[in-house]
Design an enzyme around this catalytic site. Structure first.
Site, PDB file in Angstrom:
ATOM      1  N   LYS A   1       0.872  -1.183   0.000  1.00 34.41           N
ATOM      2  CA  LYS A   1       0.000   0.000   0.000  1.00 34.41           C
ATOM      3  C   LYS A   1       0.906   1.229   0.000  1.00 34.41           C
ATOM      4  O   LYS A   1       1.547   1.540   0.994  1.00 34.41           O
ATOM      5  CB  LYS A   1      -0.926   0.015   1.222  1.00 34.41           C
ATOM      6  CG  LYS A   1      -1.934   1.159   1.163  1.00 34.41           C
ATOM      7  CD  LYS A   1      -2.934   1.093   2.318  1.00 34.41           C
ATOM      8  CE  LYS A   1      -4.118   2.034   2.141  1.00 34.41           C
ATOM      9  NZ  LYS A   1      -3.778   3.419   1.971  1.00 34.41           N
TER      10      LYS A   1
ATOM     11  N   ARG B   1      -8.386  10.951  -7.131  1.00 36.50           N
ATOM     12  CA  ARG B   1      -9.317  10.068  -6.436  1.00 36.50           C
ATOM     13  C   ARG B   1     -10.727  10.645  -6.423  1.00 36.50           C
ATOM     14  O   ARG B   1     -11.697   9.930  -6.484  1.00 36.50           O
ATOM     15  CB  ARG B   1      -8.815   9.889  -5.008  1.00 36.50           C
ATOM     16  CG  ARG B   1      -9.566   8.893  -4.180  1.00 36.50           C
ATOM     17  CD  ARG B   1      -9.064   9.021  -2.759  1.00 36.50           C
ATOM     18  NE  ARG B   1      -9.615   8.033  -1.874  1.00 36.50           N
ATOM     19  CZ  ARG B   1     -10.865   8.004  -1.473  1.00 36.50           C
ATOM     20  NH1 ARG B   1     -11.715   8.896  -1.920  1.00 36.50           N
ATOM     21  NH2 ARG B   1     -11.266   7.068  -0.626  1.00 36.50           N
TER      22      ARG B   1
HETATM   23  P1  ATP Z   1      -6.433   5.654   2.934  1.00 29.16           P
HETATM   24  O1  ATP Z   1      -6.539   7.034   3.509  1.00 29.16           O
HETATM   25  O2  ATP Z   1      -6.250   4.552   3.922  1.00 29.16           O
HETATM   26  O3  ATP Z   1      -5.474   5.552   1.772  1.00 29.16           O
HETATM   27  P2  ATP Z   1      -8.698   5.877   1.216  1.00 29.16           P
HETATM   28  O4  ATP Z   1     -10.067   6.163   1.736  1.00 29.16           O
HETATM   29  O5  ATP Z   1      -7.968   6.968   0.486  1.00 29.16           O
HETATM   30  O6  ATP Z   1      -7.841   5.325   2.403  1.00 29.16           O
HETATM   31  P3  ATP Z   1      -9.113   3.145   0.504  1.00 29.16           P
HETATM   32  O7  ATP Z   1      -9.800   2.587  -0.671  1.00 29.16           O
HETATM   33  O8  ATP Z   1      -9.757   2.956   1.802  1.00 29.16           O
HETATM   34  O9  ATP Z   1      -8.767   4.666   0.203  1.00 29.16           O
HETATM   35  O10 ATP Z   1      -7.687   2.472   0.628  1.00 29.16           O
HETATM   36  C1  ATP Z   1      -7.001   2.103  -0.501  1.00 29.16           C
HETATM   37  C2  ATP Z   1      -6.179   3.277  -0.999  1.00 29.16           C
HETATM   38  O11 ATP Z   1      -4.822   2.940  -0.954  1.00 29.16           O
HETATM   39  C3  ATP Z   1      -6.496   3.579  -2.438  1.00 29.16           C
HETATM   40  O12 ATP Z   1      -7.463   4.597  -2.562  1.00 29.16           O
HETATM   41  C4  ATP Z   1      -5.147   3.976  -3.031  1.00 29.16           C
HETATM   42  O13 ATP Z   1      -5.043   5.387  -3.060  1.00 29.16           O
HETATM   43  C5  ATP Z   1      -4.121   3.458  -2.044  1.00 29.16           C
HETATM   44  N1  ATP Z   1      -3.277   2.372  -2.557  1.00 29.16           N
HETATM   45  C6  ATP Z   1      -1.938   2.323  -2.433  1.00 29.16           C
HETATM   46  N2  ATP Z   1      -1.454   1.207  -2.941  1.00 29.16           N
HETATM   47  C7  ATP Z   1      -2.495   0.486  -3.404  1.00 29.16           C
HETATM   48  C8  ATP Z   1      -2.625  -0.763  -4.049  1.00 29.16           C
HETATM   49  N3  ATP Z   1      -1.572  -1.542  -4.307  1.00 29.16           N
HETATM   50  N4  ATP Z   1      -3.868  -1.183  -4.379  1.00 29.16           N
HETATM   51  C9  ATP Z   1      -4.941  -0.423  -4.124  1.00 29.16           C
HETATM   52  N5  ATP Z   1      -4.884   0.781  -3.522  1.00 29.16           N
HETATM   53  C10 ATP Z   1      -3.668   1.233  -3.162  1.00 29.16           C
END
Ligand code: ATP
Length: 591
Positions: free
Chosen positions: A252, A274
Site C-alpha cells: 500500500k 481520487r
Molecule cells: P487511505 O486514507 O487509507 O489511503 P482511502 O479512503 O484513500 O484510504 P481506501 O480505498 O480505503 O482509500 O484504501 C485504498 C487506498 O490505498 C487507495 O485509494 C489507493 O489510493 C491506495 N493504494 C496504495 N497502494 C495500493 C494498491 N496496491 N492497491 C490499491 N490501492 C492502493
C-alpha cells in the site's frame, strides 16, 4: 420546460427538509422535462453545467454579478453591494432588485430551461481579452429577461452556489422513481453512475432509451470510473478468513491515487484524481510515460503516484507527493521529486471493458501491457495462502517505509464506487493505535476565544456520511492542534461558504457559531471512538435504552489542513465508524 417552472420547483425543494419530500418533488420536476432537457436539468439541480470531472464553470465571481444585476435592473453597483451586505446571498439580491427594477421588463420573453443552460455554458466558454465584460453582458441580458424568482436561481447557478441540498443519492432515487415508478431501480442506476460518474448522462439515457438503456452504459475513455475502495481489517488471519483460501497482497503506497486514461491514436492522456478531478497538468512525466510505456493503443488503469528516490530506495509520504499538485513549478518539482506510478489495476484496454473481469485476469493483462519503464511500474504483489505469509509481506512493506498492504480477492470484479471486502487494507497504524484516520466533512466552525479570538477561528464541527439516509451526521468537534497558519486558512476558506441555516442534509444536535456548506474534507486521528449523546453519527438506543451516537475522543487534524484530493463523496461513512468501533472493542478484548 419553462425556466419559471423549474424555479418554482427549486423554491419548493429549498423549503423541504425531509428527504422523501425532496425525492417526490424532484421526481415530479423531472417528469415535466422533455427528452432534450432532462440531462441539463439534472446538471443544474446538482448546481453544475456538466459532469463535475469536466470542471465547466462560468468563471463569474461575485463582483461580476454585482455589475450584471446593476446593468439588468438600473441600480448602481454600490446599491447592489449594499443589498448584498444585508442579504448575504447574491441570488436574493437579484430577486429583489429585478422585482423593483428601474428598467422596462422584457415581459414577452419566456425563458426555456435550455436557454438558461446554454447561455451559462456559452458564458463558461468565453475567454481571452475582454472576456469579463462579455460574461457580464451575457449574464445581465439573462437577468433582464427573467422574473424575480428566475433571477434568484440564475445568479446562484452562475456563481455555483445553488445548494439545493440534493446529494447524488437523492437525485438517483428520483430518477429511479421517474423511470420505473419505484425506488427499486436505484441499485442499477448506481452501478451505471459508478461506471460513468455522470448523472446527466444517466438522465439522458433514461430520457431517450428508458430503463432498458441503462445496462448499456459502459466504461468510456476519458470518463472517470468511480474508484473501488478498501475495507479495513486488523489481522492477517481475519483477512484470509474473509478472502477464502488465498488472496493477492500488494504494497500500500502512501501517495496519490490516479486513474490514467490513454489513447495513442489521439495522443491524448487524461489523469483523474481520487475525487475525479482532472489533474493531468500536475503529472507531465506520468502523462508522457503513459503514451510510451504501455503496450496498448488505448487503456484505463489505476495506480498510486508517489515520490520515490530510487538510489536511496526510499518512498516519500503523501504530504511530499502532494506538493507536486501545486500548479506552479511543476516542472522544477518533477526534477526535485521524481514520481513513479505504481499501477495496481486495469479497467479498460483496446475496446474491452475489464471492470467486470476477475482480479486475476485484470492483473495478468496489466502485467502484460506495462513495459518496464522509468516512471510507470507495477505494484508489488504476491499470492498468499497462509496468514504467516501475509504477515511477512506486511512486515516487509513496513520495512520499506510503506503504509501497509492491500489484500485483493482473486476472483472479485472491480467494484467501482464502493467500499467492499474485495479489497482489504491493513495499515501500520492499526497495530499501534486504536483506530485508523477518518475523513470528515466540515459542516460548521467556531469562533476563537481567549488567545484565539484574533483569528476568528476556534475549531471545526466534523461529520460523517450516512449512506442510507443520504445525510451528514456529526461526530466530533475539533478544537485543538491547529497551527496559526491553519487557523487563518480555515477562517478564510470557511468564511466564504458560511450559510445562515443548518445545511439541508445535515443532522446535528449541536450548533456551531457558523454553519458551512459541506464541501471540505479533513483527515482526523483520534484516540478512540466512544458512544455519546451529543452526536448524531449512528444514533440509536444503547443497551441502557438511552439515545446515543458515536463520537471521536481527542481528535486532531493530521492532513495539512484541507484534503484537496478528496471531496464530499469521500467522507468516511457512518457504517465504517460502527465497524471501526466494533474492531476497537475486539482488539481491546484480545489485548
Ligand atoms: P487511505 O486514507 O487509507 O489511503 P482511502 O479512503 O484513500 O484510504 P481506501 O480505498 O480505503 O482509500 O484504501 C485504498 C487506498 O490505498 C487507495 O485509494 C489507493 O489510493 C491506495 N493504494 C496504495 N497502494 C495500493 C494498491 N496496491 N492497491 C490499491 N490501492 C492502493
Amino acid at each position: 420546460m419553462l425556466f419559471s417552472s423549474l424555479s418554482e420547483y427549486y423554491e419548493r425543494l429549498e423549503g423541504v427538509s425531509s428527504r422523501l419530500s425532496m425525492i417526490d418533488i424532484m421526481t415530479e420536476m423531472f417528469s415535466k422535462a422533455s427528452k432534450e432537457e432532462l440531462c441539463n436539468i439534472v446538471y443544474m439541480t446538482q448546481g453544475v453545467l456538466g459532469p463535475p470531472f469536466k470542471g465547466i464553470e462560468t468563471g463569474i465571481a461575485e463582483k461580476f454579478t454585482e455589475a450584471a444585476i446593476g446593468i439588468a435592473t438600473g441600480f448602481s453597483k454600490e446599491h447592489v453591494y449594499d443589498e448584498y451586505k444585508k442579504a448575504g446571498d447574491m441570488g436574493s439580491v437579484a430577486e429583489k432588485l429585478v422585482s423593483n427594477t428601474k428598467l422596462r421588463r422584457m415581459e414577452n420573453r419566456k425563458l426555456e430551461v435550455n436557454d438558461v443552460f446554454n447561455t451559462m455554458k456559452s458564458i463558461a466558454g468565453i475567454s481571452g481579452e475582454g472576456s469579463q465584460d462579455k460574461k457580464i453582458r451575457h449574464l445581465a441580458h439573462l437577468i433582464a429577461s427573467s422574473t424575480p424568482l428566475e433571477a434568484r436561481y440564475i445568479v446562484r447557478l452562475a456563481l455555483g452556489t445553488l445548494r439545493l441540498g440534493a446529494g447524488d443519492a437523492t437525485i438517483l432515487e428520483a430518477l429511479s422513481k421517474l423511470a420505473t415508478g419505484s425506488r427499486e431501480f436505484k441499485g442499477e442506476l448506481e452501478n451505471a453512475y459508478n461506471t460513468c460518474s455522470d448523472l446527466g448522462r444517466i438522465a439522458d439515457v433514461l430520457a431517450k432509451h428508458g430503463a432498458d438503456g441503462i445496462k448499456d452504459i459502459r466504461v468510456e475513455l476519458f470518463s472517470p470510473i468511480r474508484p473501488a475502495l478498501a475495507e479495513r481489517l486488523p489481522t492477517a488471519e481475519e483477512i484470509l478468513k474473509k478472502m477464502g483460501d488465498a488472496c493477492s497482497v500488494e504494497s500500500k503506497y502512501d501517495g496519490m491515487r490516479t486513474q490514467v486514461h490513454m489513447s495513442k491514436k489521439g495522443k491524448k492522456v487524461v489523469i483523474f484524481s481520487r475525487n475525479l478531478e482532472t489533474v493531468t497538468d500536475m503529472f507531465p512525466d506520468i502523462a508522457e510515460a503513459a503514451l510510451k510505456d504501455i503496450d496498448a493503443e488505448e487503456a484505463i488503469f489505476e495506480g498510486e503516484a508517489i515520490a520515490y528516490d530510487e538510489i536511496a530506495n526510499e518512498f516519500h509520504a503523501f504530504q511530499e507527493t502532494i506538493q507536486r499538485k501545486r500548479k506552479h513549478g511543476v516542472k522544477e518539482k518533477s526534477k526535485e521529486l521524481p514520481l513513479k506510478l505504481f499501477a495496481f489495476d486495469l479497467l479498460y484496454v483496446d475496446g474491452e471493458q475489464y471492470t467486470n473481469k476477475e482480479y486475476e485476469k485484470r492483473r495478468k493483462k496489466l502485467e502484460s501491457i506495462i513495459k518496464k519503464g522509468e516512471v510507470i511500474r507495477l505494484s508489488d504483489n504476491k499470492v498468499v495462502t497462509k496468514p504467516s505469509e501475509l504477515e511477512h509481506y506486511f512486515d516487509e512493506a513496513i520495512g520499506k517505509g510503506l503504509e501497509g498492504i492491500v489484500a485483493k480477492d482473486l476472483h472479485a470484479p472491480y467494484v467501482a464506487g464502493a467500499r467492499k471486502f474485495s479489497w482489504i487494507k491493513m495499515k501500520r497504524s492499526y497495530k499501534s493505535e486504536l483506530s485508523d484516520t477518518v475523513d470528515l466533512v466540515v459542516i460548521g466552525y467556531y469562533l476563537g476565544r481567549g488567545t484565539r479570538a484574533e483569528f476568528q477561528f476556534g475549531g471545526l464541527l466534523g461529520a460523517v456520511y450516512n449512506e442510507d439516509r443520504d445525510m451528514f451526521e456529526t461526530i466530533t468537534r475539533i478544537g485543538t492542534g491547529f497551527t496559526e497558519q491553519q487557523m487563518e486558512m480555515f477562517r478564510d476558506l470557511l468564511g466564504k461558504i458560511k450559510i445562515k441555516n443548518k445545511p439541508v442534509r445535515v443532522d446535528s444536535l449541536v450548533e456551531p457559531d457558523f454553519w458551512v456548506e459541506p464541501k471540505y474534507i479533513v483527515t482526523v486521528r483520534a484516540d478512540e471512538i466512544t458512544r455519546s449523546p451529543m452526536h448524531t453519527c449512528g444514533r440509536g438506543k444503547n443497551e441502557g435504552g438511552d439515545e446515543v451516537g458515536y463520537a471521536l475522543r481527542f481528535p486532531r487534524i493530521v492532513s495539512d489542513g484541507i484534503r484537496k484530493d478528496k471531496s464530499v463523496n469521500d467522507t468516511t461513512t457512518t457504517s465504517e465508524i460502527v465497524e471501526m468501533f466494533k474492531q476497537q472493542r475486539k482488539t481491546r478484548i484480545e489485548k
